[in-house]
Design a protein around this motif. Structure first.
Motif, PDB file in Angstrom:
ATOM      1  N   UNK A 322       0.820  -1.208   0.000  1.00 10.57           N
ATOM      2  CA  UNK A 322       0.000   0.000   0.000  1.00 10.57           C
ATOM      3  C   UNK A 322       0.859   1.265   0.000  1.00 10.57           C
ATOM      4  N   UNK A 323       0.245   2.358  -0.460  1.00 12.04           N
ATOM      5  CA  UNK A 323       0.937   3.640  -0.449  1.00 12.04           C
ATOM      6  C   UNK A 323       0.683   4.368   0.869  1.00 12.04           C
ATOM      7  N   UNK A 324       1.121   5.615   0.952  1.00 11.96           N
ATOM      8  CA  UNK A 324       1.006   6.373   2.201  1.00 11.96           C
ATOM      9  C   UNK A 324      -0.438   6.639   2.599  1.00 11.96           C
ATOM     10  N   UNK A 325      -1.362   6.535   1.645  1.00  8.14           N
ATOM     11  CA  UNK A 325      -2.784   6.730   1.935  1.00  8.14           C
ATOM     12  C   UNK A 325      -3.499   5.415   2.191  1.00  8.14           C
ATOM     13  N   UNK A 326      -2.714   4.332   2.374  1.00 10.75           N
ATOM     14  CA  UNK A 326      -3.242   2.990   2.647  1.00 10.75           C
ATOM     15  C   UNK A 326      -4.014   2.412   1.472  1.00 10.75           C
ATOM     16  N   UNK A 327      -3.789   2.940   0.263  1.00 12.58           N
ATOM     17  CA  UNK A 327      -4.424   2.375  -0.928  1.00 12.58           C
ATOM     18  C   UNK A 327      -3.543   1.266  -1.491  1.00 12.58           C
ATOM     19  N   UNK A 328      -4.166   0.184  -1.932  1.00 13.18           N
ATOM     20  CA  UNK A 328      -3.411  -0.900  -2.550  1.00 13.18           C
ATOM     21  C   UNK A 328      -2.911  -0.438  -3.920  1.00 13.18           C
ATOM     22  N   UNK A 329      -1.585  -0.440  -4.102  1.00 17.46           N
ATOM     23  CA  UNK A 329      -0.991   0.029  -5.354  1.00 17.46           C
ATOM     24  C   UNK A 329      -0.193  -1.057  -6.054  1.00 17.46           C
ATOM     25  N   UNK A 330      -0.151  -2.248  -5.478  1.00 22.71           N
ATOM     26  CA  UNK A 330       0.576  -3.332  -6.125  1.00 22.71           C
ATOM     27  C   UNK A 330       0.446  -4.611  -5.331  1.00 22.71           C
ATOM     28  N   UNK A 331       1.056  -5.657  -5.853  1.00 23.52           N
ATOM     29  CA  UNK A 331       1.027  -6.954  -5.183  1.00 23.52           C
ATOM     30  C   UNK A 331       2.356  -7.650  -5.429  1.00 23.52           C
ATOM     31  N   UNK A 332       2.766  -8.464  -4.486  1.00 27.25           N
ATOM     32  CA  UNK A 332       4.004  -9.223  -4.651  1.00 27.25           C
ATOM     33  C   UNK A 332       3.812 -10.625  -4.104  1.00 27.25           C
ATOM     34  N   UNK A 333       4.646 -11.530  -4.566  1.00 31.50           N
ATOM     35  CA  UNK A 333       4.503 -12.894  -4.086  1.00 31.50           C
ATOM     36  C   UNK A 333       5.441 -13.854  -4.768  1.00 31.50           C
ATOM     37  N   UNK A 334       5.086 -15.113  -4.685  1.00 28.80           N
ATOM     38  CA  UNK A 334       5.887 -16.200  -5.242  1.00 28.80           C
ATOM     39  C   UNK A 334       4.970 -17.110  -6.040  1.00 28.80           C
ATOM     40  N   UNK A 335       5.426 -17.513  -7.212  1.00 32.58           N
ATOM     41  CA  UNK A 335       4.693 -18.488  -8.007  1.00 32.58           C
ATOM     42  C   UNK A 335       5.615 -19.664  -8.290  1.00 32.58           C
ATOM     43  N   UNK A 336       5.062 -20.852  -8.215  1.00 35.08           N
ATOM     44  CA  UNK A 336       5.885 -22.031  -8.430  1.00 35.08           C
ATOM     45  C   UNK A 336       5.038 -23.288  -8.416  1.00 35.08           C
ATOM     46  N   UNK A 337       5.665 -24.442  -8.316  1.00 40.95           N
ATOM     47  CA  UNK A 337       4.914 -25.696  -8.280  1.00 40.95           C
ATOM     48  C   UNK A 337       4.083 -25.781  -7.004  1.00 40.95           C
ATOM     49  N   UNK A 338       3.119 -26.687  -6.980  1.00 40.20           N
ATOM     50  CA  UNK A 338       2.248 -26.798  -5.812  1.00 40.20           C
ATOM     51  C   UNK A 338       2.998 -27.252  -4.565  1.00 40.20           C
ATOM     52  N   UNK A 339       4.206 -27.773  -4.727  1.00 39.68           N
ATOM     53  CA  UNK A 339       4.957 -28.216  -3.550  1.00 39.68           C
ATOM     54  C   UNK A 339       5.878 -27.119  -3.017  1.00 39.68           C
ATOM     55  N   UNK A 340       5.383 -25.884  -3.031  1.00 36.60           N
ATOM     56  CA  UNK A 340       6.100 -24.790  -2.402  1.00 36.60           C
ATOM     57  C   UNK A 340       6.207 -25.030  -0.893  1.00 36.60           C
ATOM     58  N   UNK A 341       7.216 -24.450  -0.287  1.00 39.58           N
ATOM     59  CA  UNK A 341       7.370 -24.512   1.164  1.00 39.58           C
ATOM     60  C   UNK A 341       6.506 -23.401   1.769  1.00 39.58           C
ATOM     61  N   UNK A 342       5.203 -23.663   1.895  1.00 42.13           N
ATOM     62  CA  UNK A 342       4.251 -22.632   2.302  1.00 42.13           C
ATOM     63  C   UNK A 342       4.574 -22.068   3.686  1.00 42.13           C
ATOM     64  N   UNK A 343       4.989 -22.926   4.613  1.00 40.88           N
ATOM     65  CA  UNK A 343       5.247 -22.472   5.984  1.00 40.88           C
ATOM     66  C   UNK A 343       6.336 -21.412   6.024  1.00 40.88           C
ATOM     67  N   UNK A 344       7.313 -21.494   5.129  1.00 38.30           N
ATOM     68  CA  UNK A 344       8.411 -20.520   5.084  1.00 38.30           C
ATOM     69  C   UNK A 344       8.066 -19.329   4.202  1.00 38.30           C
ATOM     70  N   UNK A 345       7.395 -19.589   3.069  1.00 37.95           N
ATOM     71  CA  UNK A 345       7.173 -18.532   2.082  1.00 37.95           C
ATOM     72  C   UNK A 345       6.110 -17.543   2.528  1.00 37.95           C
ATOM     73  N   UNK A 346       5.027 -18.026   3.137  1.00 35.36           N
ATOM     74  CA  UNK A 346       3.925 -17.138   3.513  1.00 35.36           C
ATOM     75  C   UNK A 346       4.384 -16.002   4.435  1.00 35.36           C
ATOM     76  N   UNK A 347       5.096 -16.283   5.537  1.00 32.18           N
ATOM     77  CA  UNK A 347       5.530 -15.155   6.373  1.00 32.18           C
ATOM     78  C   UNK A 347       6.526 -14.232   5.681  1.00 32.18           C
ATOM     79  N   UNK A 348       7.324 -14.766   4.743  1.00 32.63           N
ATOM     80  CA  UNK A 348       8.268 -13.919   4.025  1.00 32.63           C
ATOM     81  C   UNK A 348       7.544 -12.977   3.069  1.00 32.63           C
TER      82      UNK A 348
END
Length: 361
Positions: A322-348
């Motif tokens: 979000x920007x300084x006005x708390x508006x959503x201005x983008x998104x970030x994340x990880x894309x990969x196979x279904x066997x991602x290490x969700x427990x580690x990736x989600x908090x990151x």
């Protein structure tokens, strides 16, 4: 950390009725899949389970899990793998998401801020994408929407006959440079004329407002500018939008090579081909923002749950920033196979989104 949004559709009584033994066996099957990507059989499970269960007892439990649609056999006489519904249930009901250590937080901050205090927003987001790729062994993905910041100035600088640099400045001080093709015969005076016209009408307006104003002044535009200069005005507005085709967002992807590691089966190669094609075309990428906006936390999409990359069967972990006005201005994340290490990736992903938001304030 922000708790990931749980899919309520799989919190059915049938799933909730699993006893401790069934859940333990199911967890071991999923853990094995996330670690090795291979099916696991009853004999292997009997050796690693803490309780002394016979292979026959384990097979009976596996049969019940298969009936519930949580696991399946990829071929006859094989062990079992989790289904997409099984992975969804595991992530929603059984997986424990820990918080990051202070050292991990410092490491993320160091990598994202690698360019120093004077770095551009795009450089910062590129570093974030690279960092997420490194920690996930998947592809780090950042979508940056063209924000609605008020515009301050635009200038065209001729580089050579037929090409010019468009310099765009927001009132917040963000600068964006784009090389554009010029209409044949464009003169320096026409470049100045188009710049002056835009600066007279866009200052203090957002991109959407500026486009509306230029459309409203269409007749005046025709009278005030010749054809070549009018074309430049339109190019100037289009270039702020991101591309001349007017796509509303820019995608930064790092670590595609990670997705090719340990891929041998032709079917997996075809899935990756679909994923790369989706990433290249960028069609519908703004859906990532729509997906992220549906909740305040991290969103996890497994396989076909994410329509944007459904053909590739990939998993996507995504969070908005979000920007300084708390508006959503983008998104970030990880894309990969279904066997991602969700427990580690989600908090990151969650912490990185929070960090970017703080840096945009």
């Amino acid at each position: 950390m922000t708790k990931p949004i749980v899919d309520p559709t799989l919190q059915s009584p049938a799933f909730q009725s699993l006893d401790i033994r069934s859940r333990d066996i199911f967890r071991r099957i999923v853990d094995s899949y996330l670690r090795d990507g291979e099916p696991v059989g009853s004999r292997s499970l009997s050796r690693i389970l803490p309780s002394s269960l016979s292979p026959a007892t384990i097979r009976n439990v596996m049969s019940d899990l298969e009936h519930l649609g949580l696991i399946y056999a990829p071929h006859v006489s094989a062990g079992r793998l989790p289904t997409q519904a099984g992975l969804r249930f595991f992530v929603d009901a059984l997986l424990e998401f820990g918080d990051l250590t202070d050292e991990e937080r410092r490491s993320i901050e160091t990598q994202v801020k690698a360019g120093g205090n004077g770095m551009s927003l795009e450089h910062m987001l590129t570093e974030a994408s690279q960092m997420l790729s490194g920690v996930s062994r998947g592809a780090g993905l950042v979508l940056t929407a063209k924000n609605e910041a008020a515009l301050k100035h635009i200038e065209f600088i001729q580089l050579e006959p037929g090409r010019a640099l468009a310099v765009l400045v927001s009132q917040g001080g963000d600068v964006e440079n784009r090389v554009i093709d010029l209409p044949a015969g464009t003169t320096l005076s026409q470049l100045h004329e188009a710049s002056n016209f835009l600066n007279a009408h866009i200052r203090g307006r957002t991109l959407a407002e500026a486009r509306g104003e230029i459309a409203r002044l269409k007749e005046e535009t025709r009278a005030a500018l010749d054809t070549l200069s009018q074309d430049l005005v339109e190019k100037g507005l289009a270039v702020w939008a991101g591309t001349e085709s007017g796509l509303p967002a820019r995608l930064i992807v790092r670590g595609r090579a990670n997705l090719l590691e340990n891929v041998t089966a032709q079917a997996d190669i075809e899935l990756l081909k679909h994923l790369f094609e989706d990433l290249e075309t960028k069609d519908g990428l703004i859906q990532l923002l729509d997906l992220a906006e549906e909740g305040s936390g991290v969103r996890i999409f497994i396989g076909s749950e994410n329509k944007l990359f459904s053909l590739s069967g990939s998993s996507l972990v995504v969070a908005p920033y979000r920007d300084k006005d708390a508006r959503i201005v983008g998104a970030l994340g990880v894309i990969g196979p279904t066997r991602l290490n969700y427990a580690r990736i989600v908090p990151m992903v969650d912490y990185t989104a929070q960090l970017i938001s703080r840096m945009l304030r």
